[in-house]
Structures are given as C-alpha cells and as structure tokens.
Design a protein around this motif. Structure first.
Motif, mmCIF file in Angstrom:
data_model
loop_
_atom_site.group_PDB
_atom_site.id
_atom_site.type_symbol
_atom_site.label_atom_id
_atom_site.label_comp_id
_atom_site.label_asym_id
_atom_site.label_seq_id
_atom_site.Cartn_x
_atom_site.Cartn_y
_atom_site.Cartn_z
ATOM 1 N N PRO A 284 0.817 -1.218 0.000
ATOM 2 C CA PRO A 284 0.000 0.000 0.000
ATOM 3 C C PRO A 284 0.846 1.262 0.000
ATOM 4 N N VAL A 285 0.256 2.339 -0.513
ATOM 5 C CA VAL A 285 0.937 3.636 -0.622
ATOM 6 C C VAL A 285 0.142 4.666 0.171
ATOM 7 N N THR A 286 0.843 5.463 0.963
ATOM 8 C CA THR A 286 0.198 6.503 1.745
ATOM 9 C C THR A 286 1.035 7.767 1.719
ATOM 10 N N THR A 287 0.498 8.811 2.308
ATOM 11 C CA THR A 287 1.264 9.987 2.697
ATOM 12 C C THR A 287 0.632 10.498 3.972
ATOM 13 N N ASN A 288 1.436 11.099 4.845
ATOM 14 C CA ASN A 288 0.920 11.467 6.161
ATOM 15 C C ASN A 288 0.151 12.782 6.112
ATOM 16 N N PHE A 289 -1.140 12.700 6.485
ATOM 17 C CA PHE A 289 -2.015 13.858 6.548
ATOM 18 C C PHE A 289 -1.777 14.611 7.867
ATOM 19 N N MET A 290 -2.375 15.802 7.933
ATOM 20 C CA MET A 290 -2.449 16.563 9.189
ATOM 21 C C MET A 290 -3.861 17.151 9.239
ATOM 22 N N THR A 291 -4.853 16.286 9.445
ATOM 23 C CA THR A 291 -6.240 16.636 9.147
ATOM 24 C C THR A 291 -6.782 17.796 9.963
ATOM 25 N N ALA A 292 -6.471 17.855 11.236
ATOM 26 C CA ALA A 292 -7.150 18.821 12.098
ATOM 27 C C ALA A 292 -6.275 19.991 12.504
ATOM 28 N N LEU A 293 -5.075 20.099 11.960
ATOM 29 C CA LEU A 293 -4.215 21.216 12.310
ATOM 30 C C LEU A 293 -4.475 22.396 11.389
ATOM 31 N N SER A 294 -4.628 23.575 11.962
ATOM 32 C CA SER A 294 -4.885 24.759 11.150
ATOM 33 C C SER A 294 -3.714 25.078 10.235
ATOM 34 N N GLN A 295 -2.500 24.586 10.596
ATOM 35 C CA GLN A 295 -1.337 24.823 9.746
ATOM 36 C C GLN A 295 -1.476 24.116 8.402
ATOM 37 N N CYS A 296 -2.385 23.163 8.318
ATOM 38 C CA CYS A 296 -2.525 22.401 7.070
ATOM 39 C C CYS A 296 -3.943 22.513 6.518
ATOM 40 N N ASP A 297 -4.558 23.701 6.662
ATOM 41 C CA ASP A 297 -5.923 23.863 6.168
ATOM 42 C C ASP A 297 -5.969 24.151 4.675
ATOM 43 N N SER A 298 -4.824 24.064 4.006
ATOM 44 C CA SER A 298 -4.773 24.283 2.562
ATOM 45 C C SER A 298 -5.057 23.014 1.767
ATOM 46 N N ILE A 299 -5.225 21.893 2.450
ATOM 47 C CA ILE A 299 -5.402 20.598 1.787
ATOM 48 C C ILE A 299 -6.845 20.131 1.941
ATOM 49 N N TYR B 241 -8.721 17.254 2.346
ATOM 50 C CA TYR B 241 -8.487 15.857 2.672
ATOM 51 C C TYR B 241 -9.620 14.931 2.240
ATOM 52 N N TRP B 242 -10.820 15.471 1.981
ATOM 53 C CA TRP B 242 -11.845 14.600 1.387
ATOM 54 C C TRP B 242 -11.355 14.075 0.040
ATOM 55 N N ALA B 243 -10.742 14.940 -0.756
ATOM 56 C CA ALA B 243 -10.221 14.509 -2.058
ATOM 57 C C ALA B 243 -9.008 13.606 -1.887
ATOM 58 N N TRP B 244 -8.124 13.954 -0.974
ATOM 59 C CA TRP B 244 -6.917 13.153 -0.766
ATOM 60 C C TRP B 244 -7.228 11.762 -0.211
ATOM 61 N N GLY B 245 -8.258 11.667 0.619
ATOM 62 C CA GLY B 245 -8.603 10.371 1.201
ATOM 63 C C GLY B 245 -8.956 9.334 0.162
ATOM 64 N N ARG B 246 -9.431 9.801 -1.005
ATOM 65 C CA ARG B 246 -9.774 8.867 -2.088
ATOM 66 C C ARG B 246 -8.555 8.403 -2.866
ATOM 67 N N GLU B 247 -7.407 9.052 -2.677
ATOM 68 C CA GLU B 247 -6.220 8.752 -3.485
ATOM 69 C C GLU B 247 -5.220 7.843 -2.785
ATOM 70 N N VAL B 248 -5.214 7.818 -1.459
ATOM 71 C CA VAL B 248 -4.259 6.970 -0.741
ATOM 72 C C VAL B 248 -4.857 5.583 -0.540
ATOM 73 N N ASP B 249 -3.985 4.594 -0.415
ATOM 74 C CA ASP B 249 -4.463 3.245 -0.116
ATOM 75 C C ASP B 249 -4.835 3.108 1.354
ATOM 76 N N LEU B 250 -4.101 3.798 2.207
ATOM 77 C CA LEU B 250 -4.335 3.786 3.652
ATOM 78 C C LEU B 250 -4.234 5.221 4.142
ATOM 79 N N VAL B 251 -5.266 5.712 4.817
ATOM 80 C CA VAL B 251 -5.210 7.057 5.399
ATOM 81 C C VAL B 251 -4.322 7.016 6.643
ATOM 82 N N THR B 252 -3.335 7.906 6.673
ATOM 83 C CA THR B 252 -2.487 8.048 7.859
ATOM 84 C C THR B 252 -2.498 9.511 8.286
ATOM 85 N N ASN B 253 -2.190 9.756 9.556
ATOM 86 C CA ASN B 253 -2.275 11.121 10.069
ATOM 87 C C ASN B 253 -1.166 11.401 11.072
#
Length: 673
Positions: free
Chosen positions: A248-263, A265-277
C-alpha cells in the motif's frame, strides 16, 4: 484493488520515524536491539534522505539504506519506506533555482529548510519521479517493506507558489475546469471593479494587490494549488503501484491542524491506499484530549470509516510551540490509545531516537537524549506491551453516534478577506460544537455536506458559509426523511464560486431552516447579548447576531437586548418527518449544550448521565468482536457501566457490571458474544 493495510503486520503498528543517517553506523545495531525491547513493529525510514541517496546528479548510493533495511528485517521490524521528495538536494536547487517557491509578494524562498517546492516545476516533477522509480525498483519486493510513504506532510510549510510556472499551470487548470475565458468571468464575477478578462493568458495567480483582490479567484487558486500538489502525489503513487504491487501507498495527513488547512483531505482520502495522520497536541490551555479526539474522528471520517494509522505524534513535548510542556506521566499511553479507540490501527511517533542536531533536537522521541534510564523510555516500553495485547482490535471499526459537517472549501472561502466580522472564526465554532458533543459522550463522524447522512439521527453544521445547492438539497432531504439538523449562523450564504445565493439569506438553507435573515448584525469586541427561552432559561451570545424572520420555523429562544431585541435567536423548524434547528448567535458552551440537548431529544438520543466528564467511552466492532475503550482523563478513579461482560485486555482480568478505571488509566474490554 491495492492493499490497504501494512504488508506483513498481524497486530497493531508501533514505532516511529527512524533516521539512522543522523547517527554513526555503530549505533544502528543498538537501535534495532532496543526497538525489539520496546515492542516496535514498524518504523518509517528515508523520508528526508534524497541528498544521501543521490549525492550528485545521477550518482546513487543505496548501500547504507540496504544495510538499514536488512538489519530491521533481521530483527523482525517492518518498514514504512519514504520517497524523499519533500527535500530535494542542494545540488538540485543550484541547477534549478526556479523550483524554489515564490510568495504572493514575489519573494523566492531559499534552500535550507524543508518543503520549499514549486509543485508546478517540471524539473522537480521529473526528478521526483526518477528517485521514486529507483527506490521502487530496488526495494519494491524487499522482505521488510510494509508500506510506501510518499513525500511528507504535503502543504506544510508551503502550500502555494505564485511564480510564472504556476501562472501558466493555473491557466491550464482554468481551461480544463471552465473551458473558456467567458466561463471564468462569469464564475469570478469580474464585472465588479472592472476585472474582466478577454483571454486566459491575461490571468495570473492572485499575487499581492493594492487592496483586496477577487475572492473567487483566490478561492480557485486554493483549489488549483491543492490539485497541483495532489497530482505530484498520484504520480509517485502510480510509479509505486506499478513497480511494487501489493504494497500500500500513503502519505501522512495533518487533518485537524490549522497549519494544514490548505489541503482538501476529502479529495486526498480517495487517493491513498491507507489514510495516515500526524497529530500533535496544541498546548494552549484548552483540554488537549478533546482536540485529539476531534482529530482522530476527522481522520477516520476521511478514511470513510475504515481503520487508519497514526503515523506521527509525540512521546512528550514538541519544540515548535511558544511553550512546550512535557506530557504528564501516563499521558502518552492515554493519547496513543485514544487514537486507537477512534480507529487507528496503531501508534507511531516522531521520532525513534532524539536528534542531537538540527531544528528538532528538543522534540521528544521514543529514545530520549537521556537514554533508557528515563521515564519516557519506560512508558514507551509499557505502551509497546499494551498495543501488543490489543491485536484483536486491528481492522475493527469505530461506531459513531452523530455527524458533523466539515468542508475545506468552505473554510477557504470563509477565511478570505472582507467578511462581516473578523471575530467569527469557523474553526472555533467547529471546536465548540464538537466539545459539547464530546461532553455528551457522543462519538462523532465528520461528513462532507453532500454525503449520505441518512444513518445519523443528528447532524450538526457548525459553520458552512459556502454551501452548494446540492448540499442544501441534501440537508433538506435528510430532515424530511426524519433527521434532526442543527445549523450555526453564517451558513448557506454563498455557492461554490463565493457568489451569494440569489434571494434572502441563508441562501441554500432557507427552505430546510424555514426562515430568512434580513441582515447580519455582528457585535463589537466585548459586546454580549442575552437570549431568553424555555422556562426562562437565559443564554449569552457574542460576536454575531441576525435579524431573523420566521418562514415556518418557531422561535425557541429570543434576543433579550441589543439591536435584535425581540427577534428570534434560536429556531426550530418541523419539516417532513424531521426538525431543523438554527442558532443565529455565538453561544458559549452552556448555551450550545442547551440547544444540542433539545435537538438530541428530537433525535431520540438519550442523555448519558451515568458517564463522568472527561471519561471517554468509545466502541470498536468487527469480525473479532466488540471492544469497549474507556479512557480516564481525570485525576479521580471512575466506574463505567458495561452492557455486557468481557475480558479487559490490558490486565487480563474479567469485567462485568461496572468497570473500574483508575485515574489517568485506560481500559479496553473485549465484550463476550
């Protein structure tokens, strides 16, 4: 279908980022031995190693990484292998300085940190594809490989570049999205302030302007920047899928941090094999365990309810906040197991061995500067044993009670300039509503506004300034079908292009709420209003009021003073088989709890008065049975009623009737049946 769980792991994942390149090779053997002692099952390797893997253009040195992976395999430790594309080497930037990002003010960043990337740059894209290909060809079938880890924390610290390459790429994106310049003019409302374009070639990114620029253009540029970064992720992912099938392929999200509100994640969640945070406590005086629960619930929701993986958090203090307190004894285990309760199939940290050099040398680690004679190390070993005892939790799903609507596009639009009040913070409202639900012991799923909501008895909308007509129709169907809806102020106002919906506020939500708003009336700093309601119950609002007109709704609380005195403040609308509540001012926690309590009655959600405050009770269920997590965040012993007998997995004891949970402790009961 790609694999969605780390290859070769049979229990929960435990470990962290391992950066052996920071240490002499003589230390590596000790690292592996101590990892085994701590119960580590997986580590992340190679995330920041591009300059060492390719010290000169086209010359590669994989020998040290070969030895690291072989050593870890010998000790039975699985590997989450990174593609190091978050930090290209210095030689790359010397050859391609245009790959460094440019700010909206025209300043080009310099090499010397991390994540300084123009994601539209063709040279960067080619180089990233090349190093990813070489890693996949060499390690795609390595026996230690469990997971591919692309890049690192996309969107941090740079989410958008404003250079000429991005300008050209933006025009291509606009052509693909809108078709022609006339459609762009219509979407952006360029008739205002004479901003009309006659050719797509006239359009630039929303760079610095003398005063406020076009908000629809700024909103679209956020979408473009997010899509551009995601293109680079999917390019690397597709290489890995092709050359390393079954991993599986992933990338580490930062879902609830305001520092990463530019992403988005609804769209990104469909692209990774495993959601990681990645999740780090924001120690600003608030109850940090509530924000932790919110982050975990949001990450699980991005994963579609499936198990996810906590890829980074801290064993104790971090180093990038103004003040970085240590975690209290036992807090690391509580934090880790709270994530597991809410859907994570493990707990990993940044990082394994605490750095001696660099920007994060005071960031805590699994193996601190003080070594194995430290409290942190002893707690790490204890956590490893605890996670090992919870292997039957793996692949089960967390059960939720209610839904909260969340949309990154609405955040982007809401946070643009020139809104009615800068004191209205949509994220603050989301936090506030979530905390009320948390204190009512309701487990939350987050949902996109256009998602199927029919399974939830209660749906809460803390802030949805941007509401598409499809979302408005979706919420109306939900209420007509028997659902209970609670909507906060300044929601339903604009469409996907930041254009105000035609007609009276609240636009797309007028019908479901059964009201209109004639005018917003934000309050000045420090101003408050009294809100009076059933049985004389008085609430307090601040920041915002509105002139609400009932159009079928009934008034439950009214404004007692201020410009809106006598007008509806909180309303309830019966529609079809359900009800919709509207809150037109910013209520404090007491006020929100009163409204949510009334809405919960409509939704037939019984109050859980038998559970103490700050004692989490969360259930995970699957083929291996039902597991009840009880997490005591208080300094007082607690007792929690069980609806069935079972075995407490951390102590091995039988549990029935009322479960005793010591102060600061966690208990996990695998229920019988």
């Amino acid at each position: 279908m790609p694999e969605t769980t780390p290859k070769g792991l049979t229990g929960l994942a435990f470990g962290g980022d391992y950066n052996p390149e920071q240490w002499p090779e003589s230390v590596w053997q000790e690292d592996a031995r101590l990892m085994r002692e701590a119960g580590v099952t997986m580590v992340s390797v190679g995330i920041f190693s591009w300059a060492l893997l390719e010290p000169e253009p086209g010359r590669h040195d994989f020998g040290w990484l070969d030895r690291v992976l072989d050593l870890l395999h010998t000790y039975g430790i699985r590997v989450d292998l990174g593609t190091p594309t978050v930090v290209p080497p210095a030689w790359f930037y010397r050859a391609h300085p245009d790959a460094l990002p440019v700010t909206a003010e025209g300043v080009r960043h310099e090499f010397g940190s991390r994540g300084a990337i123009c994601h539209s740059n063709v040279h960067y894209r080619a180089a990233a594809a090349d190093i990813t290909t070489r890693l996949a060809e060499r390690y795609g079938d390595h026996p230690a490989l469990a997971l591919w880890h692309v890049h690192n924390e996309y969107g941090v610290p740079v989410s958008a570049c404003y250079c000429d390459s991005c300008a050209a790429h933006f025009r291509t994106w606009l052509a693909r999205t809108y078709g022609d310049v006339d459609a762009v003019n219509e979407a952006w409302g360029t008739a205002f302030w004479g901003q009309h374009y006659t050719d797509l070639g006239q359009i630039n990114p929303p760079r610095a302007t003398p005063t406020v620029g076009n908000p629809a253009q700024a909103l679209d540029y956020k979408r473009f920047a997010d899509a551009t970064i995601r293109e680079n992720f999917t390019a690397e992912r597709d290489i890995l899928h092709r050359l390393s099938p079954g991993v599986p392929v992933t990338t580490n999200f930062m879902t609830a941090l305001s520092q990463c509100d530019s992403i988005d994640y609804w769209a990104w969640g469909r692209e990774v094999d495993l959601v990681t945070n990645d999740h780090y406590l924001i120690t600003d005086g608030r109850r940090t365990h509530v924000n932790l629960a919110m982050a975990a619930d949001l990450t699980r929701s991005v994963a579609g309810g499936a198990p996810w993986l906590l890829l980074e958090h801290s064993t104790s203090g971090v180093n990038w906040q103004p003040r970085n307190p240590a975690k209290a004894p036992g807090q690391m285990a509580r934090n880790s197991l709270a994530h597991v309760a809410r859907g994570s199939d493990g707990a990993l940290f940044f990082q394994w061995r605490q750095s001696r050099r660099g920007a994060e040398k005071f960031h805590s680690a699994m193996l601190p500067h003080g070594g194995t004679e430290t409290r942190v190390w002893r707690e790490v070993v204890g956590l490893g044993a605890a996670l090992d005892s919870l292997s039957t939790v793996r692949s089960t799903r967390t059960e939720a009670d209610v839904a909260v609507l969340w949309d990154w596009h609405s955040w982007w639009a809401q946070n643009l300039q020139w809104r009615p009040s800068e004191d209205h913070d949509p994220r603050e409202r989301a936090d506030a509503f979530y905390e009320v639900l948390y204190d009512r012991h309701l487990t939350v799923d987050f949902a996109h506004p256009e998602a199927d909501l029919s399974s939830y008895p209660l749906v809460v909308v803390p802030a949805l300034y941007l509401t598409t007509q499809a979302a408005g129709d979706n919420l109306r169907r939900y209420v007509e079908g028997g659902g209970t809806l609670v909507v906060s102020y300044f929601s339903g106002i604009v469409d996907e292009h930041d254009a105000v919906h035609e007609g009276a506020y609240p636009g797309a939500l007028r019908d479901v709420l059964g009201l209109t708003v004639e005018e917003f009336s934000p309050l000045l700093a420090g101003e408050r209003v009294q809100v009076t309601g059933p049985d004389g119950l008085a609430l307090t609002g601040d920041v915002w009021t509105e002139f609400v007109v009932e159009r079928g709704a009934e008034t439950v609380w009214s404004y007692g003073d201020g410009l809106t005195a006598g007008r509806p403040a909180v309303t309830r609308h019966r529609l079809g088989e359900g009800t919709a509540w509207y809150v037109s001012t910013r209520l404090d926690a007491h006020g929100l709890d009163a409204v949510i309590g009334r809405a919960a009655e409509d939704a037939h959600i019984a109050p859980r008065t038998d559970l103490p405050r700050d004692v989490e009770v969360v259930r995970r269920t699957g083929a291996s049975g039902s597991h009840l997590f009880v997490i005591n965040h208080t300094a007082t012993d607690a007792k929690v009623p069980l609806d069935a007998a079972g075995t407490e997995l951390l102590t091995g004891e039988r549990a029935a009737g009322r479960l005793a949970v010591p102060a600061g402790a966690v208990r996990v009961v695998r229920l019988d049946g």
